[in-house]
Design a protein around this motif. Structure first.
Motif, short mmCIF file in Angstrom:
data_model
loop_
_atom_site.label_atom_id
_atom_site.label_comp_id
_atom_site.label_asym_id
_atom_site.label_seq_id
_atom_site.Cartn_x
_atom_site.Cartn_y
_atom_site.Cartn_z
N GLU A 85 0.83 -1.19 0.00
CA GLU A 85 0.00 0.00 0.00
C GLU A 85 0.87 1.25 0.00
N LEU A 86 0.82 1.99 -1.09
CA LEU A 86 1.51 3.27 -1.21
C LEU A 86 0.51 4.21 -1.87
N PRO A 87 -0.22 5.01 -1.07
CA PRO A 87 -1.35 5.78 -1.59
C PRO A 87 -1.03 6.57 -2.86
N GLY A 88 -1.87 6.35 -3.88
CA GLY A 88 -1.71 7.05 -5.14
C GLY A 88 -0.82 6.34 -6.13
N TRP A 89 -0.13 5.28 -5.69
CA TRP A 89 0.83 4.58 -6.52
C TRP A 89 0.44 3.10 -6.63
N THR A 90 0.88 2.47 -7.70
CA THR A 90 0.85 1.01 -7.81
C THR A 90 2.21 0.52 -7.39
N ALA A 91 2.30 -0.30 -6.36
CA ALA A 91 3.60 -0.65 -5.80
C ALA A 91 3.70 -2.12 -5.44
N VAL A 93 7.39 9.71 -1.20
CA VAL A 93 6.18 10.16 -1.90
C VAL A 93 5.46 11.25 -1.13
N THR A 94 5.61 11.29 0.19
CA THR A 94 5.05 12.38 0.98
C THR A 94 5.76 13.68 0.66
N ALA A 95 7.09 13.62 0.54
CA ALA A 95 7.85 14.81 0.16
C ALA A 95 7.52 15.24 -1.26
N ASP A 121 4.61 14.68 -2.90
CA ASP A 121 3.22 15.15 -3.00
C ASP A 121 2.66 15.29 -1.60
N PRO A 122 2.97 16.39 -0.90
CA PRO A 122 2.56 16.56 0.51
C PRO A 122 1.06 16.48 0.71
N THR A 123 0.25 16.78 -0.33
CA THR A 123 -1.22 16.75 -0.16
C THR A 123 -1.73 15.32 -0.09
N GLY A 124 -0.90 14.37 -0.53
CA GLY A 124 -1.32 12.98 -0.50
C GLY A 124 -2.43 12.68 -1.47
N SER A 125 -2.51 13.43 -2.58
CA SER A 125 -3.61 13.27 -3.54
C SER A 125 -3.58 11.90 -4.19
N THR A 126 -4.71 11.24 -4.24
CA THR A 126 -4.83 9.95 -4.91
C THR A 126 -5.86 10.01 -6.04
#
Length: 279
Positions: free
Chosen positions: A204-210, A269-271, A273-278
Motif C-alpha cells: 500500500e503506497l497511496p496514489g501509486w501502484t507498488a 512520496v510524501t515529500a 506530493d505533501p497533499t497525498g492526492s490519490t
C-alpha cells in the motif's frame, strides 16, 4: 539491477557493500444543468513531473555516511551542455596535471539506474551507512545501503507496464533457493548461500501502484558453520502517472528490508506530493 551477492570468506570478517488515472465522480443532476458540477469546478490534478520527482530526492531519505547522486539530462538541453562543459574542463585539468600523458576521453552524459527499463531520463540517490572504503559487518538495522531511483517513462501505461514486469520476477530473484559454493580461482570463494523468506507482494503506497520483492540471505562454510550473519534485501517498484520509482535496501536485519523500503518510499512520496492526492 539486482543487488550483488557478497563474498564473505569467514564469520567475523567484515564485508564491504558497494553497493507513482485521474478519477472524477459526478452526481446525477436529474437533467438540470444547474445541479451538475461544471468542468471548471471538477477537482483535477496535474501529473507529477520528473523535475518534481528529482527535487524530492534528498539525503534525509537515506543513510548519510556516504551519499552519491546521479542525474541524467535531456540531450541538447542547457543543463546537459553545462554538464559536458564542466566535465571537459575537469578532464583538461587532469590531463595538464599529467603533462598530457593520458588521452582525453570524450565527455558523455551520465546514465543512471536500470539500463534496460526504457526510460527517457533517470536520477538516483544512494546512501550507505559507512564511509567510502570502510568495512561494514552485515546486517545493519535499516540497511547497510539504500538507493532511490526515479524514472521518467514515455507515458503512464509504460510506467505501469515496467512495474508489472518487475513484479513478475521473471529472473526468479525472490525465490527460496540454495546456491553452492563458488571458487573464484584466485584463492577466494563465495560460500554456499541459502535464500529464504523470499517473495513478491503488492504493498500500500497511496496514489501509486507498488510491489516489493524480498529475500533473506545466509551463507555457510564447508563444515556447515555460518560464514556470516544473515541479512535481508528488498526491491520496491512503484508507478504513478509517467513515473517509476525504485527503492533498494541491502544488508538489513533478517525480515526487515521490506519495512525499511516501504518506509523510505512513504517518506519520499510524501515529500513529492505533501497533499497525498490519490485522484
Amino acid at each position: 539491477m539486482l543487488p550483488p551477492r557478497l563474498a564473505r570468506p569467514a564469520r567475523g570478517v567484515a564485508a564491504v557493500v558497494a553497493l507513482a488515472v485521474l478519477g472524477a465522480c459526478s452526481a446525477d443532476g436529474g437533467g438540470d444543468p444547474s445541479t451538475s458540477p461544471s468542468a471548471s469546478s471538477t477537482p483535477t490534478r496535474a501529473p507529477l513531473t520528473f523535475e518534481e520527482a528529482t527535487a524530492a530526492l534528498t539525503e534525509t531519505l537515506l543513510p548519510t555516511a556516504t551519499v552519491e547522486r546521479c542525474d541524467e539530462y535531456e540531450p541538447g538541453s542547457p543543463e546537459a551542455q553545462a554538464y559536458l562543459d564542466q566535465l571537459a574542463a575537469t578532464q583538461a585539468e587532469e590531463a595538464a596535471a599529467t603533462g598530457g600523458a593520458l588521452p582525453l576521453p570524450s565527455p558523455t552524459l551520465p546514465q543512471c539506474g536500470h539500463p534496460l527499463l526504457g526510460d527517457l531520463r533517470a536520477a538516483s540517490l544512494a546512501g550507505h551507512a559507512f564511509a567510502a572504503g570502510d568495512p561494514v559487518a552485515l546486517p545493519v538495522a535499516g540497511g547497510a545501503s539504500r538507493v532511490i531511483e526515479v524514472y521518467e517513462m514515455p507515458d503512464a501505461d509504460a510506467a505501469q507496464t515496467a512495474v508489472a514486469t518487475q513484479a513478475a520476477d521473471l529472473d526468479g530473484w525472490a525465490v527460496d533457493e540454495e546456491a553452492p559454493r563458488v571458487d573464484n580461482g584466485d584463492g577466494t570463494y563465495i560460500p554456499r548461500t541459502v535464500i529464504s523468506a523470499a517473495g513478491v507482494d503488492e504493498v500500500e503506497l497511496p496514489g501509486w501502484t507498488a510491489w516489493v520483492l524480498t529475500r533473506d540471505e545466509a551463507s555457510f562454510q564447508d563444515d556447515g558453520s555460518a560464514a556470516a550473519d544473515p541479512y535481508s534485501t528488498a526491491l520496491l517498484w512503484a508507478a504513478r502517472d509517467g513515473l517509476v520509482v525504485r527503492v533498494q535496501v541491502v544488508g538489513d536485519t533478517p525480515g526487515q528490508a521490506v519495512a525499511t523500503a516501504l518506509g523510505t518510499a512513504e517518506q519520499y512520496v510524501t515529500a513529492l506530493d505533501p497533499t497525498g492526492s490519490t485522484d
